[in-house]
Design an enzyme around this catalytic site. Structure first.
Site, short mmCIF file in Angstrom:
data_model
loop_
_atom_site.label_atom_id
_atom_site.label_comp_id
_atom_site.label_asym_id
_atom_site.label_seq_id
_atom_site.Cartn_x
_atom_site.Cartn_y
_atom_site.Cartn_z
N TYR A 258 15.05 2.73 14.24
CA TYR A 258 14.86 2.42 12.69
C TYR A 258 16.29 1.82 12.42
O TYR A 258 16.08 0.71 11.62
CB TYR A 258 14.49 3.91 11.95
CG TYR A 258 14.03 3.37 10.48
CD1 TYR A 258 13.05 2.70 10.33
CD2 TYR A 258 15.04 3.76 9.56
CE1 TYR A 258 12.70 2.67 8.96
CE2 TYR A 258 14.60 3.55 8.24
CZ TYR A 258 13.54 3.04 7.81
OH TYR A 258 13.27 3.01 6.66
N ASN B 255 9.13 -5.96 2.42
CA ASN B 255 9.21 -4.39 2.24
C ASN B 255 8.53 -3.66 3.26
O ASN B 255 8.61 -2.41 3.62
CB ASN B 255 8.59 -3.82 0.83
CG ASN B 255 8.37 -2.53 0.90
OD1 ASN B 255 9.22 -1.83 0.57
ND2 ASN B 255 6.91 -2.25 0.81
N SER C 221 17.63 -0.11 4.47
CA SER C 221 17.75 1.31 4.42
C SER C 221 19.32 1.96 4.57
O SER C 221 19.94 0.98 5.15
CB SER C 221 16.70 2.00 5.42
OG SER C 221 17.29 3.43 5.44
N ALA D 2 18.39 0.32 14.12
CA ALA D 2 18.67 -0.93 14.69
C ALA D 2 17.93 -1.98 13.66
O ALA D 2 18.47 -3.05 13.57
CB ALA D 2 18.16 -0.91 16.14
N SER E 253 0.87 -1.17 -0.11
CA SER E 253 0.12 -0.12 0.07
C SER E 253 0.75 1.33 -0.10
O SER E 253 0.19 2.37 -0.45
CB SER E 253 -0.91 0.01 1.21
OG SER E 253 -0.28 -0.05 2.42
N ILE F 179 14.00 8.50 -0.56
CA ILE F 179 13.16 8.03 -1.86
C ILE F 179 11.74 8.94 -1.63
O ILE F 179 11.39 9.05 -0.52
CB ILE F 179 12.73 6.27 -1.78
CG1 ILE F 179 14.21 5.89 -1.90
CG2 ILE F 179 12.03 6.23 -3.04
CD1 ILE F 179 15.14 5.96 -3.01
#
Length: 246
Positions: free
Chosen positions: A158, A93, A145, A160, A17, A191
């Site tokens: 994030y 994802n 990331s 970690a 989504s 992005i």
């Protein structure tokens, strides 16, 4: 779309989504894969995505579960596999962020990000790996990331979670290589998605050699290549899509 061009190969895309997930699902469908588009709360977005793929002549269905809920993942994915067989490709994802300076992080900020981003790796793949092993074929792609590679201010939780995804991806690649299953990680930089709408891009963009944010479609192009037969000798890799930021 190349309907049927992949001989019925099915690809699960979690977090379909959102911006990157949606782009990957569309690109996979355009390449001829049958897409199973996952959502947790974004039903309307995924229903629209499935309708768009179908209208263009592709094949897509939706599936709902919470990647942070182990029992929900197991129940939904085991039932799907029993009814449809093994996926060819799995794109992990789905992810969230809850940014704050470390002293201001709450227990909930930490737990939700770890449960979704890192536990989600285990929760999604655990029910699906054995069916792939029995087929002795397949592709697994995780989305980490740049934050998981280099660490970012205000993103200890994030970073970690995404660094953990990288380590787990590399280890799983070693385990599955003899089964002709590749496991690779894509580590996007900045992005153009909803996730960066509140980010101080005026400070970030000068640090990027290419001087711009990336597009979801640029991440999706790499994902579709890694799903392909041509990528059969690429495994255990972490590939940045980041404009040269590191």
């Amino acid at each position: 779309m190349e309907n049927g061009g992949q001989n019925g190969k099915k690809v699960l895309v979690t977090g379909a989504s959102g911006g990157i997930g949606r782009a990957i699902a569309l690109a996979a469908a355009q390449a001829g894969y049958e897409v199973v588009a996952h959502y947790n709360r974004g039903k309307a977005s995924v229903d629209a995505l499935v309708a768009e793929i179908t209208a263009a002549g592709g094949l897509a269905t939706a599936i709902q579960f919470d990647v942070g809920d182990r029992a929900d993942c197991a129940a939904k994915l085991e039932a799907w596999s029993e009814a449809n067989g093994a996926f060819w490709g799995i794109v992990c994802n789905a992810g969230i962020c809850a940014d704050n300076a470390f002293p201001a992080l709450t227990d909930d900020n930490w737990d939700r990000v770890i449960h979704t981003n890192l536990d989600g790796f285990y929760n999604v793949l655990k029910p699906l790996v054995m069916p792939l092993c029995r087929k002795k074929r397949g592709r697994i792609i995780t989305i980490s990331s740049v934050s998981g590679v280099m660490g970012n201010r205000g993103q200890v939780n994030y970073s970690a979670s995404k660094a953990g995804v990288i380590g787990a991806t590399k280890a799983l690649a070693v385990e599955l290589a003899s089964r002709k299953i590749t496991v690779n990680c894509i580590a996007p930089g900045i992005i153009e998605t909803e996730m960066i709408k509140d980010a101080p891009t005026e400070h970030i963009l000068p640090t990027i050699p290419m001087g711009r944010a990336g597009k979801p479609e640029e991440v999706a192009a790499l994902a579709v290549f890694l799903l392909s037969e041509a990528a059969g000798y690429i495994t255990r890799q972490v590939i940045g899509v980041n404009g040269g930021i590191i």
